[in-house]
Design a protein around this motif. Sequence first.
Motif: not given
Length: 395
Positions: A133-155
Amino acid sequence: MEKSNSSKELNSEPNSFNWDYLGSDLTELILSHLPIRSIVRAASVCKLWNSIIISSSFSTRVSASKKPWFFLYGQNNIFLKNNQAFAFDPEANEWIKLPTTLFQCSKDFFIGSNGFFFTATSENFSFAPILKGSWRETSPLRFSRCNPLVGVFNDGSKVPMFIVVGGVRFIGGLVDIEDRLAVEIYNPYVDSWELCPPLPADFRSGSSSQWLSSALFRGKFYVFGIYSCFISSFDLNKHLWSDVQTLRPPGLAFSFLISCQDRLILAGLSNGPHGPSFNLWQIDEKTMEYTEIAIMPQGLLYCLFDSDEDDKFASLKCVGLDNLVYVFNEEHHSNYPACVCEIASASGKCSWRRVPNLSVPVNPFHKVISFCSTISLENILGGEGEEIGPGQAIY
């Protein structure tokens, strides 16, 4: 004949047992086999158990061995107070009601993936570790968008990276279906977004999560059209899309792509000669050939509905992770009934079972969001909130 002192001591308290006799290693092993909610409670039993459970090595071991949880988040577009969130622990075989304070209630977008919650509006994008429950806001997306797909990975490092694919944006209150929106990858360490090539043009008419499913599998982010059956993969190292192919077994009406351990699974409704069935196919990621591995028992399929309408199956949704595939009815019938298929790691054998009904009053929702995610014991122990009880918050 007199008994020895040791015998007298053992017999003096016949109904008691000193857990110290087990030693810390064996105690740790026993505790690790408990469901997560029981582990949290066990941390309050005594100092020894607490010291074992809060150790980083124990948290890492438990988090890696536990099956992912199934999450349902219901949104009411009129009264935010009617929003509700639930999580199903497959090892304890029970539902847990989550406090809505864990979520940033956004009408634009909310989802979870691989240990994180995500929320977004047209102006911002935020994330939080699941159940912390500790939220962090990112820098703005280059393209504002609604309902995208999101994934988490390690590089290759320990820093999780986020990939945002597709979605739609509004221009003058209307959906812009011409702009495919570039793929963006976020690095939390430097708080920056990297622009990558957009979804292939074949997905132009249905690029939101309403029409697409996705799966992270062996260094690639797969995107699949739920109804179109188009499939393409984004190479997370080369940042290139593969050619678009069509993946449609005979009779398929709609389907969802799922990453199950060492398998890429297609799960969907098929119209066969003996009526509708819900099938699982294993996909060869190199050739895109499919092999049927399971069919949901008919009795289980029909227990998800209470009507004879021809289009009743359209409300079926499917999510999964590791070796679990969940199928549920997103309409408010019997509190969103669900079932789960467990795929054995070695043999590939599939076993189906009904998920217990939600035992607390559930509100009708305008939108139901579902996903599977791994659970971090460290997040739970590090959070603030109530102890988990039946129908109560997670903590």
